[in-house]
Write an enzyme that holds these catalytic residues in place. Structure first.
Site, PDB file in Angstrom:
ATOM      1  N   SER A 167      -8.569  44.172  10.003  1.00 47.33           N
ATOM      2  CA  SER A 167      -7.647  43.121  10.771  1.00 47.33           C
ATOM      3  C   SER A 167      -7.053  43.415  11.937  1.00 47.33           C
ATOM      4  O   SER A 167      -7.677  43.195  13.100  1.00 47.33           O
ATOM      5  CB  SER A 167      -6.691  42.811   9.657  1.00 47.33           C
ATOM      6  OG  SER A 167      -5.573  43.774   9.195  1.00 47.33           O
TER       7      SER A 167
ATOM      8  N   GLU B 275      -5.864  51.798  21.148  1.00 45.91           N
ATOM      9  CA  GLU B 275      -7.409  51.898  21.209  1.00 45.91           C
ATOM     10  C   GLU B 275      -7.891  52.207  22.568  1.00 45.91           C
ATOM     11  O   GLU B 275      -7.104  51.543  23.599  1.00 45.91           O
ATOM     12  CB  GLU B 275      -8.138  50.460  20.667  1.00 45.91           C
ATOM     13  CG  GLU B 275      -7.935  50.278  19.249  1.00 45.91           C
ATOM     14  CD  GLU B 275      -8.608  49.220  18.860  1.00 45.91           C
ATOM     15  OE1 GLU B 275      -9.238  48.556  19.625  1.00 45.91           O
ATOM     16  OE2 GLU B 275      -8.523  48.785  17.468  1.00 45.91           O
TER      17      GLU B 275
ATOM     18  N   HIS C 210     -13.492  49.304  16.262  1.00 42.10           N
ATOM     19  CA  HIS C 210     -13.267  48.012  16.425  1.00 42.10           C
ATOM     20  C   HIS C 210     -14.543  47.127  16.576  1.00 42.10           C
ATOM     21  O   HIS C 210     -14.727  46.270  17.409  1.00 42.10           O
ATOM     22  CB  HIS C 210     -12.350  47.614  17.635  1.00 42.10           C
ATOM     23  CG  HIS C 210     -11.582  46.361  17.489  1.00 42.10           C
ATOM     24  ND1 HIS C 210     -10.343  46.360  17.985  1.00 42.10           N
ATOM     25  CD2 HIS C 210     -11.992  45.041  17.043  1.00 42.10           C
ATOM     26  CE1 HIS C 210      -9.882  45.048  17.859  1.00 42.10           C
ATOM     27  NE2 HIS C 210     -10.693  44.521  17.266  1.00 42.10           N
TER      28      HIS C 210
ATOM     29  N   GLY D 143     -16.574  42.536  14.284  1.00 39.88           N
ATOM     30  CA  GLY D 143     -17.292  41.329  14.703  1.00 39.88           C
ATOM     31  C   GLY D 143     -18.443  41.573  15.584  1.00 39.88           C
ATOM     32  O   GLY D 143     -18.960  40.461  16.359  1.00 39.88           O
TER      33      GLY D 143
END
Length: 412
Positions: free
Chosen positions: A229, A259, A282, A285
């Site tokens: 998330s 990040e 990350h 998606g």
């Protein structure tokens, strides 16, 4: 010339959509910091970003010409939405386009961790043959606890149940449970019962530090933990401690509190080096299918806003669409303070100037209002200036609905 600045490499399908709309595309491969972004936005009307570029109030106030921002991702917490709204800048995102990709990664990680594939893989790479069933299980019959039952949580719920998992979930809002999933009254109730906990909450400030030592202590011994998330949701030092002391059997983390800005930059994490942890950069998606769909969706929404002022699915401005009639010549887009009487005032100005209103629609949300007005006659510049000078006007833009008709009073 209308320009859009794209950062962080959204899919190239976006370029073709913008170019077909007559928009010049400027690309930067990585994220930009605040000062860099302020410089790069000179002469730019639209901005496209992903998750690593922070669009602050200072950036927005430095560029009053900016009309809309597209987040080529789900989250918009990297954008100062309050400032964007106050300045009448529309913000769009892609709330659905990559949900399947995130869910499939979660499913893969559930299986990999349950079968201890990460441990077996790490040992074999080190030349250690470890053919045993110790600690390896089937997912069938286990209980998956989902924290956050939105678009991603619901899809995960359906796929998990199809694999034989029992699904329980917690959400701060009352949600319709899909299949045989059960909504639990508290997050603690989920943590105490679940064999696998998967986090799918949004980027709201209330979710900061959602998971720390107290929450890990509530989880079942030997449970698995997954966070796809937001990075600021989980205390990674506490997670490491619970993995090292074997309270938890494994974890998968795709998002981190800090990040790197660009590929190739160094990365550090307290979870690095643990063979019962899956770390991904990350990419929840980041499938080609999802990135293509996101690029198409966000660019199309922004181009529709350019052409018509449509705010359908905008995350910060009232959602409006107005279909022009064949006789409509101009579209007036007015973002204004949500004050009684604004619509009556602008219509009086139009009437006194002899402008003919061909169509109109208004919506309000909290402190802001948005009205689209189509005019089928000429518009005296005095009327435009009078509306612009109204105390409640936040932003006024005018576009010609027929490309052959010049836009009045130098507006665009």
């Amino acid at each position: 010339m209308t320009r859009v600045l794209l950062l962080e490499n959204p899919h190239s399908v976006a370029d073709s959509i913008y170019e077909a709309a007559g928009v010049e595309v400027i690309r930067y491969t990585g994220a930009l910091d605040e000062d860099e972004l302020i410089e790069a936005l000179k002469g730019v009307h639209y901005l496209g970003i992903r998750s690593k570029t922070d669009v602050t109030r200072r950036v927005l106030e430095a560029h009053p010409q900016l009309r809309a921002i597209g987040a080529f991702c789900i989250g918009t917490n990297q954008i100062d939405l309050a400032a964007a709204t106050e300045l009448g800048i529309a913000v769009f995102n892609a709330p659905y386009s990559n949900t399947r990709s995130v869910v499939e990664l979660a499913v893969g990680e559930i299986i990999a961790l349950t079968r201890r594939i990460t441990v077996k893989n790490s040992r074999l790479h080190r030349g250690i043959w470890d053919k045993s069933a110790d600690g390896a299980h089937e997912v069938r019959g286990q209980t998956l606890g989902i924290i956050g039952y939105g678009n991603i949580g619901k899809q995960l719920s359906v796929l998990a149940e199809a694999m034989g998992l029992n699904v329980i979930f917690y959400d701060t809002a009352e949600r319709l449970a899909l299949g045989n999933a059960t909504q639990m009254p508290t997050m603690e109730a989920v943590l105490r019962e679940a064999d696998i906990v998967s986090i799918h909450v949004d980027g709201g400030a209330a979710n900061a530090n959602l998971f720390g030592a107290a929450q890990f202590a509530q989880m079942k011994p030997g449970a698995l933990f997954i966070n796809l998330s937001r990075g600021f949701v989980v205390d990674l030092d506490s997670l490491r401690e619970n993995l090292v002391n074997k309270h938890l059997a494994g974890a998968a983390v795709d998002v981190f509190p800090e990040e790197p800005k660009a590929n190739g930059d160094p990365f550090e994490s307290p979870l690095a080096g643990l063979d019962n942890v899956i770390l991904t950069p990350h990419v929840g998606g980041s499938t080609e299918e999802a990135q293509r769909d996101i690029g198409r969706f966000v660019a199309a929404k922004m181009c529709d806003f350019m052409r018509t002022g449509s705010t359908d699915m905008s995350v910060n401005l009232p959602n409006l669409q107005l279909q022009p009639s064949a006789s409509s010549r101009y579209r007036i887009r007015l973002v204004h303070n949500n004050t009684p009487g604004v619509l009556a005032t602008i219509n009086r100005i139009f009437a006194e100037s002899g402008a003919n209103i061909d169509g109109q629609i208004l919506a309000t949300a909290d402190a802001i209002g948005y009205v689209l007005t189509d005019i089928s006659s000429e518009i005296p510049c005095e009327a435009i200036e009078a509306i612009r000078l109204l105390e409640d006007t936040v932003r006024l833009d005018i576009s010609a609905l027929d490309g052959s008709v010049p836009t009045p009073c130098g507006q665009r």
